[in-house]
Scaffold this active site. Structure first.
Site, mmCIF file in Angstrom:
data_model
loop_
_atom_site.group_PDB
_atom_site.id
_atom_site.type_symbol
_atom_site.label_atom_id
_atom_site.label_comp_id
_atom_site.label_asym_id
_atom_site.label_seq_id
_atom_site.Cartn_x
_atom_site.Cartn_y
_atom_site.Cartn_z
ATOM 1 N N ASP A 148 52.976 0.240 19.276
ATOM 2 C CA ASP A 148 53.102 -0.569 18.056
ATOM 3 C C ASP A 148 53.233 -2.052 18.413
ATOM 4 O O ASP A 148 52.622 -2.910 17.772
ATOM 5 C CB ASP A 148 54.324 -0.108 17.236
ATOM 6 N N ARG A 151 49.912 -3.507 19.526
ATOM 7 C CA ARG A 151 49.051 -3.839 18.375
ATOM 8 C C ARG A 151 49.477 -5.192 17.798
ATOM 9 O O ARG A 151 48.632 -6.046 17.518
ATOM 10 C CB ARG A 151 49.174 -2.748 17.303
ATOM 11 N N HIS A 175 58.261 5.540 14.396
ATOM 12 C CA HIS A 175 56.812 5.351 14.512
ATOM 13 C C HIS A 175 56.212 5.860 13.218
ATOM 14 O O HIS A 175 55.896 7.007 13.071
ATOM 15 C CB HIS A 175 56.298 6.153 15.706
HETATM 16 N N1 LIG Z 1 53.058 8.459 19.623
HETATM 17 C C1 LIG Z 1 51.982 7.771 19.366
HETATM 18 O O1 LIG Z 1 52.016 6.570 19.274
HETATM 19 C C2 LIG Z 1 50.673 8.506 19.227
HETATM 20 C C3 LIG Z 1 49.461 7.819 19.365
HETATM 21 C C4 LIG Z 1 48.263 8.544 19.281
HETATM 22 C C5 LIG Z 1 48.291 9.919 19.036
HETATM 23 N N2 LIG Z 1 49.477 10.539 18.874
HETATM 24 C C6 LIG Z 1 49.573 11.984 18.638
HETATM 25 O O2 LIG Z 1 49.282 12.661 19.856
HETATM 26 C C7 LIG Z 1 48.731 13.954 19.574
HETATM 27 C C8 LIG Z 1 47.423 14.128 20.343
HETATM 28 O O3 LIG Z 1 46.441 13.237 19.862
HETATM 29 P P1 LIG Z 1 44.935 13.314 20.409
HETATM 30 O O4 LIG Z 1 44.198 12.221 19.761
HETATM 31 O O5 LIG Z 1 44.948 13.444 21.899
HETATM 32 O O6 LIG Z 1 44.497 14.714 19.768
HETATM 33 P P2 LIG Z 1 43.358 15.711 20.347
HETATM 34 O O7 LIG Z 1 43.071 16.673 19.252
HETATM 35 O O8 LIG Z 1 42.244 14.929 20.923
HETATM 36 O O9 LIG Z 1 44.114 16.475 21.539
HETATM 37 C C9 LIG Z 1 45.171 17.354 21.321
HETATM 38 C C10 LIG Z 1 45.001 18.490 22.304
HETATM 39 O O10 LIG Z 1 46.166 19.333 22.236
HETATM 40 C C11 LIG Z 1 45.691 20.639 22.524
HETATM 41 N N3 LIG Z 1 46.693 21.652 22.145
HETATM 42 C C12 LIG Z 1 46.977 22.136 20.909
HETATM 43 N N4 LIG Z 1 47.936 23.081 21.005
HETATM 44 C C13 LIG Z 1 48.263 23.177 22.309
HETATM 45 C C14 LIG Z 1 49.206 23.967 23.025
HETATM 46 N N5 LIG Z 1 50.003 24.859 22.411
HETATM 47 N N6 LIG Z 1 49.265 23.815 24.365
HETATM 48 C C15 LIG Z 1 48.471 22.931 25.003
HETATM 49 N N7 LIG Z 1 47.583 22.145 24.383
HETATM 50 C C16 LIG Z 1 47.474 22.273 23.047
HETATM 51 C C17 LIG Z 1 44.399 20.759 21.733
HETATM 52 O O11 LIG Z 1 43.600 21.822 22.189
HETATM 53 C C18 LIG Z 1 43.775 19.383 22.008
HETATM 54 O O12 LIG Z 1 42.901 19.401 23.120
HETATM 55 C C19 LIG Z 1 48.585 14.016 18.050
HETATM 56 O O13 LIG Z 1 49.700 14.676 17.488
HETATM 57 C C20 LIG Z 1 48.574 12.556 17.642
HETATM 58 O O14 LIG Z 1 48.991 12.370 16.305
HETATM 59 C C21 LIG Z 1 50.656 9.865 18.976
#
Ligand SMILES: NC(=O)c1ccc[n+]([C@@H]2O[C@H](COP(=O)([O-])OP(=O)(O)OC[C@H]3O[C@@H](n4cnc5c(N)ncnc54)[C@H](O)[C@@H]3O)[C@@H](O)[C@H]2O)c1
Length: 308
Positions: A148, A151, A175
């Protein structure tokens, strides 16, 4: 290499975090995902980039948690990202189930690791990991504030047409829509940003920062941001492995700090080899404290739904 990072969830954020970590030669990386073949393929592909990049980081992908054993840091990105029109909070129940499943397996094989939580809704997922792992609070850290504030820094640099290297900025709170950007503590080469950007413009930048994730979701349509989030993860990993004692905004479990007890909220912390080595308390104005309290209250509300 002796240091070992496991990244659970080999999607956009997880795989890109693996890329930054290997490219910076911070650790060997184990990628885990439930989708058969995805972590294996990405781990092998990244390994094959290492001769070109001249980096001795070993990267591998697996479904088998035994291969994650004795990781120093485990980054959890497993879960579902947002789609246009969704809030982070809409992900609560589905990601809670995933987080519960993952944390148990991680802790079984790496009982001494430091957990960096990325999955959303971030603060509630960090709290889930903290409660289920039973780790001390020093070893469970949520990634959000670095992203954050990055950004916020990028927008300030764009507005003033100066190097991003000159910008320091702070964002506190949860967040989500209740995050608290602090222009007062944000500087350009040491000069308070409030002296360089008129209030109306700064207010717009603050709002764009709050909506920074949604802006990218709207463009991408099928997923959410990952370059900046994964770079933020790599900065945390580096601060820990190099014992930098770096002050960074992270989600930490508060026990009375900032008047908040028993919940994760974004605050400045000192990151070093032990994880969170100190929570830095800064004085907030009554308005900032009110915004911070609102942020903490919304995290508590989410945590009550999933009972953590
Ligand atoms: N904290 C932050 O600032 C922030 C920033 C960006 C994304 N995120 C969050 O991070 C997470 C991931 O985002 P992304 O863009 O990489 O999503 P994505 O869909 O590209 O990747 C998520 C992965 O998790 C895997 N997955 C699901 N269940 C699972 C399990 N039980 N065990 C192992 N792997 C599993 C899926 O198969 C997928 O490959 C989301 O919840 C997103 O909202 C948080």
């Amino acid at each position: 290499m002796q240091t070992k990072v496991t990244i659970v969830g080999s999607g956009n954020v997880g795989a890109t975090a693996a890329h930054w970590i290997a490219a910076k030669e911070l650790a060997d990386v184990v990628l885990v995902d439930i989708i058969e073949g995805v972590p294996q393929g990405k781990g092998l592909d990244l390994l094959q980039a290492m001769p070109i990049e001249k980096r001795d980081a070993h990267t591998v992908g697996t479904q088998d948690y035994a291969q994650t054993a004795n990781s120093d840091i485990v980054v959890i990105t497993a879960g579902v990202p947002r789609k246009p029109g969704m809030s982070r909070d809409d992900l609560l129940n589905i990601n809670y189930k995933i987080m519960s499943d993952v944390v148990g397996k991680v802790v079984q094989y790496s009982p001494n690791c430091i957990l960096i939580i990325v999955s959303n809704p971030l603060d509630a997922m960090a709290q889930t990991a903290y409660k289920l792992s039973k780790f001390p609070r020093e070893r469970v850290i949520g990634m959000a504030g670095i992203l954050d504030s990055a950004r916020f820094r990028a927008f300030i640099a764009m507005e003033l047409n100066v190097s991003v290297e000159n910008i320091n900025a702070f964002v506190l709170g949860g967040h989500g829509d209740t995050m608290v950007p602090l222009p007062r503590y944000s500087t350009v080469a040491g000069i308070p940003v409030t002296e360089l950007i008129p209030k109306e413009k700064l207010d717009k930048i603050v709002q764009r920062t709050r909506d920074g994730g949604a802006e990218i979701v709207k463009y991408l349509k099928t997923g959410s941001a990952y370059y900046a989030p994964s770079a933020a993860v790599a900065e945390m990993v580096e601060a820990i492995f190099r014992d930098k004692k770096k002050i960074l905004p992270c989600a930490a479990y508060l026990q009375g700090e900032y008047g908040v007890n028993g919940c994760f909220v974004g605050v400045p912390v000192k990151l070093g080899a032990k994880g969170i080595e100190q929570i830095i308390e800064i004085k907030l104005t009554p308005e900032e404290q009110a915004a911070f309290n609102k942020s903490a209250a919304s995290v508590k509300e989410l945590c009550a739904v999933i009972n953590v």
